[in-house]
Design an enzyme around this catalytic site. Sequence first.
Site, PDB file in Angstrom:
ATOM      1  N   ASP A 353       0.860  -1.190   0.000  1.00 36.34           N
ATOM      2  CA  ASP A 353       0.000   0.000   0.000  1.00 36.34           C
ATOM      3  C   ASP A 353       0.901   1.247   0.000  1.00 36.34           C
ATOM      4  O   ASP A 353       2.113   1.152  -0.186  1.00 36.34           O
ATOM      5  CB  ASP A 353      -0.919  -0.056   1.223  1.00 36.34           C
ATOM      6  CG  ASP A 353      -2.229   0.704   1.017  1.00 36.34           C
ATOM      7  OD1 ASP A 353      -2.190   1.797   0.441  1.00 36.34           O
ATOM      8  OD2 ASP A 353      -3.285   0.209   1.447  1.00 36.34           O
ATOM      9  N   ASP A 467      -5.927   3.231  -7.083  1.00 30.19           N
ATOM     10  CA  ASP A 467      -6.848   3.565  -5.995  1.00 30.19           C
ATOM     11  C   ASP A 467      -7.203   5.052  -6.085  1.00 30.19           C
ATOM     12  O   ASP A 467      -6.641   5.804  -6.892  1.00 30.19           O
ATOM     13  CB  ASP A 467      -6.150   3.252  -4.667  1.00 30.19           C
ATOM     14  CG  ASP A 467      -7.082   3.280  -3.473  1.00 30.19           C
ATOM     15  OD1 ASP A 467      -8.318   3.312  -3.667  1.00 30.19           O
ATOM     16  OD2 ASP A 467      -6.574   3.269  -2.335  1.00 30.19           O
ATOM     17  N   GLU A 470     -11.775   8.100  -8.102  1.00 30.86           N
ATOM     18  CA  GLU A 470     -13.151   8.508  -8.377  1.00 30.86           C
ATOM     19  C   GLU A 470     -13.246   9.833  -9.157  1.00 30.86           C
ATOM     20  O   GLU A 470     -14.259  10.000  -9.842  1.00 30.86           O
ATOM     21  CB  GLU A 470     -13.945   8.610  -7.064  1.00 30.86           C
ATOM     22  CG  GLU A 470     -14.197   7.282  -6.383  1.00 30.86           C
ATOM     23  CD  GLU A 470     -12.949   6.662  -5.767  1.00 30.86           C
ATOM     24  OE1 GLU A 470     -12.840   5.428  -5.743  1.00 30.86           O
ATOM     25  OE2 GLU A 470     -12.070   7.423  -5.326  1.00 30.86           O
ATOM     26  N   HIS A 623      -6.360  -8.146   2.689  1.00 29.55           N
ATOM     27  CA  HIS A 623      -5.823  -6.795   2.843  1.00 29.55           C
ATOM     28  C   HIS A 623      -6.401  -6.160   4.101  1.00 29.55           C
ATOM     29  O   HIS A 623      -7.601  -6.290   4.354  1.00 29.55           O
ATOM     30  CB  HIS A 623      -6.184  -5.964   1.616  1.00 29.55           C
ATOM     31  CG  HIS A 623      -5.735  -4.530   1.689  1.00 29.55           C
ATOM     32  ND1 HIS A 623      -4.459  -4.160   2.060  1.00 29.55           N
ATOM     33  CD2 HIS A 623      -6.397  -3.372   1.412  1.00 29.55           C
ATOM     34  CE1 HIS A 623      -4.357  -2.837   2.014  1.00 29.55           C
ATOM     35  NE2 HIS A 623      -5.518  -2.332   1.634  1.00 29.55           N
TER      36      HIS A 623
END
Length: 872
Positions: A353, A467, A470, A623
């Site tokens: 991450d 990630d 949006e 995760h």
Amino acid sequence: VSTDFALLLQSAANDTAASFRSEACSLIPEAWRFDCYPERGVVVTRELCEARNCCFIPASTASSSASRPSGKNGIPWCFYPPEFPSYSVVSLNDTLLGQKATLVKEVKTYYPGDILTVEVEMRYETDKRLRITDPSSSRFEVPISVPTVANKTESPDYIIELSKQPFGLVVKRRSTGAVLLNTTVAPLFYADQFLQFSTSLPTQFIYGLGEHRSTFLHDVHWNTLTMWARDVPPTEQTNLYGAHPFYLAMEDGGNAHGFFLLNSNAMDVVLQPAPALTWRTIGGILDFYIFLGPDPGSVVQQYVDVVGYPAMPVYWALGYHLCRWGYDTSNSTWEVVKSMRNYGIPQDVQWNDIDYMDKFMDFTYESKKFDTLPDLVRDLHAHNQRYVMILDPGISSTQPEGSYWPFDEGVKRGVFIKDAEGKTLIGKVWPGLTAYPDFSDEVTHEWWYDNLKMFHNKVAFDGLWIDMNEPSNFLDGSTSGCPSNNLENPPYTPGVLGGLLRAKTLCATAQQKQSIHYNMHSLYGLMEAKASASALKRIVAKRPFVISRSTFPSQGMYSGHWLGDNRSQWKDLYTSIAGMLTFNLLGIPLVGADVCGFSEETQEELCVRWTQLGAFYPFTRNHNAISVKPQDPTAFSPLARTAMKEALLLRYSLFPVLYTLFHHAHVHGHTVARPIMFEFPKDVKAYGIDKQFMWGKSLLVTPVLDPGVDYVDGYFPEGLWYDYYTGDCVTSKGEELRLNAPLDKINLHLREGSIVPTQAPNLTLWVSTGQPLHLVSALSQDGSASGDLFWDDGETIDTYETNQYAYIIFSIAQVLSFMFLFCLFASYITVESASFYGVKEKPSRVLVNSQDAPFTYRTNKVSSEFLLLLFF
């Protein structure tokens, strides 16, 4: 006197008209009342409602002075009367593709920018696909490729009826007369920033309409589903990461149809118990498709034929993935990988991450804590494992000039989204102040590739996790706010979280290459995925692996999807099934949830049950979040660790099945994880099931979804079902059965008539895919069964399209036989043994290629360990 008399007559006439109108309004059943005042945050009074020339009847009280807060789900108090002004057809002409109508409206409605003349084109594209569109060239249209046809089909499965005054469309299934679309139930709106139409539905069985957290079968009781991509943990009644304006509907008798509105603007989709549905969007055009099926699987095939077939994944994408936010160092990441190997637990892919980055900046890694990252990746590759890293779209804009190439070069090439004044829009995410790449511009794709290529030279990553796309913003709009105009504050705002289009994202007025962000917002994740997949193909020269949080129709061509920042709760375990099934409907079969949950502390029992379910996600990744305990399989007790290991070994043994299912998804548009009702569309009892699912048509998965139990209740459609592990047979009449389910078991059943190819599992798919096949056959009542296998090298691009594969059909009709339909890779396929479930009598001898072969036979009618030494 005459004047007074005239006034009395006028008053009487008005009273009479009002009386007739009131009576007409009261005759409209509650379930058929279509909301005339959908704005949120407004208390709708009689005066407000009647100013829109609509009916006002409080649903819960007889008081005429009652009012209702607008935007709440429930029976609308303000609704359209039968005579509400709408469009009329003034001309209707035949075209090469079907028909074209011109619509005219005489009276303006209460939204600004009314478009009084509209053209509607009905295109009879195929026997089972109808497209109805407004061929306007002056309005925004979604920039994805869709099929074009030259001539209309001659024998459509549908009938179109046109109502001219007022305008309305009725589409019926020719074979049954079922009404699939009926827009006469409410008026059509076509204003600049408010487009709305409603339709009746044949039944209450509606699926799709992602991305939302809900049951698989949608509730049609006054349920509003808003679409506008948003960074928010999965929450009910909230617009989530992706936007998918497609639904699948079941009809009486088991037929199914689909409906797709090709529109990317913010929208509400309103379900009501009539049953009926309203589409309400604030831009673009009304461009929609109807798919005639007639079975649910065919509907999905017809849908992906329009939006694009899913990509064939690289083989290791189907292995076990492990990740967490908070490994903190590359060495601690490496230790988890080594621990997994030491315990003999399968793992194909290790992820990191954002903590691997230097100050959370893309295309960097922390030089002290992650100094051994390149060595870790080399070690993974030496063990036939892979590495995936996260990337967020926000590019740090505050580094000293000349010190951060991605931003400096991005400014130079003009790749970043601009604000309304033409300056680089600055928002804020993990690295602080950031600029946002405009992936609608091909120049940005090349800049993205250059950055990835340079970083790949340092850290040889194999796939990408995109990630925050949006796109997410910790601010509302930008550091300098957003203009005050009708784009930022449209006449109608759908029910987006935060109440504003710019809430935790960019200004609606932001400028992109292809249009304003108002139109492009929900396409951001799709366009980043397209750029990422293209770059990976060039860098690794193999099938790209991309997992994206935000999605839009056609996403499956470029990436898979994970279901976002879920929680370590039993409820999230259950809702993940509905999410997985819905995305399979939406043409994105490579999907799964964070196994064991992302946020909050997991519990051992929950993590075991989740790993068992996750073993049957098409995409399976464990995760979890920063500052919580580790939840990889090695972190638990020996009993739990062994149960998780066995679940993953089971998945790896079934890889040939899963890989073949993805081939059919890629080539034929099939689902991989499949709702039971897809295989049993006439069984109404299966329509609402989202606690079980199937892999393809053969395997039925019944996970435990509750704590503290050693059993599970599962529904078995009519027929024979065989316990996958023992071959014990269940004969069902279409009933729910209680199954034994100790902590170390997930129930799995084979459907009669199936043959599934399996392999001995190993620590990585690279090793296990080299093992010989073992066939498991579940005989039907007449002793027959069939199955298939697609096989190639697992990573070369377009092997099916270039004939670099083997495809084998297995069948049993007294004799087990193999049919090689294409056999370039057949020399790599060895069938070593077979099990037959449902053999009614012990055979006296077994012949393989005319030679006697050893076998065993158990008294529960299972012929087991049928040892076949066959080489092709």
